[in-house]
Write a protein that holds these residues in place. Structure first.
Motif, PDB file in Angstrom:
ATOM      1  N   ALA A  79      42.981  35.165  55.425  1.00  0.00           N
ATOM      2  CA  ALA A  79      41.842  35.188  54.502  1.00  0.00           C
ATOM      3  C   ALA A  79      41.375  36.624  54.242  1.00  0.00           C
ATOM      4  CB  ALA A  79      40.696  34.344  55.058  1.00  0.00           C
ATOM      5  N   ALA A  85      43.793  38.380  51.981  1.00  0.00           N
ATOM      6  CA  ALA A  85      43.684  37.902  50.596  1.00  0.00           C
ATOM      7  C   ALA A  85      42.437  38.449  49.909  1.00  0.00           C
ATOM      8  CB  ALA A  85      43.681  36.374  50.568  1.00  0.00           C
ATOM      9  N   ILE A  86      41.361  38.596  50.663  1.00  0.00           N
ATOM     10  CA  ILE A  86      40.133  39.163  50.092  1.00  0.00           C
ATOM     11  C   ILE A  86      40.356  40.633  49.742  1.00  0.00           C
ATOM     12  CG2 ILE A  86      37.767  39.864  50.660  1.00  0.00           C
ATOM     13  CD1 ILE A  86      37.595  37.206  52.288  1.00  0.00           C
ATOM     14  N   GLU A  87      41.006  41.343  50.650  1.00  0.00           N
ATOM     15  CA  GLU A  87      41.253  42.766  50.438  1.00  0.00           C
ATOM     16  C   GLU A  87      42.236  43.009  49.299  1.00  0.00           C
ATOM     17  OE1 GLU A  87      43.356  46.265  52.967  1.00  0.00           O
ATOM     18  OE2 GLU A  87      41.845  45.067  54.022  1.00  0.00           O
ATOM     19  N   ASN A  88      43.255  42.163  49.202  1.00  0.00           N
ATOM     20  CA  ASN A  88      44.285  42.339  48.182  1.00  0.00           C
ATOM     21  C   ASN A  88      44.667  40.957  47.631  1.00  0.00           C
ATOM     22  OD1 ASN A  88      46.290  43.299  46.571  1.00  0.00           O
ATOM     23  ND2 ASN A  88      47.695  43.819  48.231  1.00  0.00           N
ATOM     24  N   PRO A  89      43.959  40.473  46.591  1.00  0.00           N
ATOM     25  CA  PRO A  89      44.230  39.137  46.057  1.00  0.00           C
ATOM     26  C   PRO A  89      45.709  38.934  45.718  1.00  0.00           C
ATOM     27  CG  PRO A  89      42.247  40.030  45.076  1.00  0.00           C
ATOM     28  CD  PRO A  89      42.885  41.150  45.872  1.00  0.00           C
ATOM     29  N   GLY A  90      46.193  37.749  46.054  1.00  0.00           N
ATOM     30  CA  GLY A  90      47.595  37.425  45.809  1.00  0.00           C
ATOM     31  C   GLY A  90      48.489  37.707  47.003  1.00  0.00           C
ATOM     32  N   THR A  91      47.912  38.280  48.060  1.00  0.00           N
ATOM     33  CA  THR A  91      48.681  38.587  49.266  1.00  0.00           C
ATOM     34  C   THR A  91      49.086  37.304  49.977  1.00  0.00           C
ATOM     35  OG1 THR A  91      47.521  40.659  49.606  1.00  0.00           O
ATOM     36  CG2 THR A  91      48.563  39.699  51.535  1.00  0.00           C
TER      37      THR A  91
END
Length: 90
Positions: free
Chosen positions: A73, A76-82
């Motif tokens: 999570a 994903a917040i830091e780099n969307p699509g991760t």
């Protein structure tokens, strides 16, 4: 016992004679489905299935499911699509 059963077992001796390991893994999913029966939407059902899969995969790979979900999570917040996969502790 059918005649072919012994032959199949001989060809794949690394496979156990039972599937208790798989049945134990499925127990959590079955109990979760029972506890959360009647999802209000198709999307809710898909999300639940996704989380069950992620949690069981983390367990299989030896990672704490809670720690894995938190790590995924935050990534994903830091780099969307991760996409973050559970670590292997083999």
């Amino acid at each position: 016992m059918p005649a072919g059963s012994l032959t199949r077992r001989e060809r794949a001796p690394c496979q156990g004679a039972h599937n208790n390991h798989v049945e134990r893994q499925m127990r959590d999913v079955v109990l979760g489905r029972k506890n959360h029966y009647g999802s209000k939407s198709e999307r809710g059902t898909q999300v639940a299935a996704l989380f069950y899969s992620l949690i069981e995969t983390a367990k299989l790979r030896g990672e704490d499911p809670g720690a894995y979900l938190l790590r995924a999570a935050l990534a994903a917040i830091e780099n969307p699509g991760t996409v973050t996969l559970p670590k292997s502790h083999d």
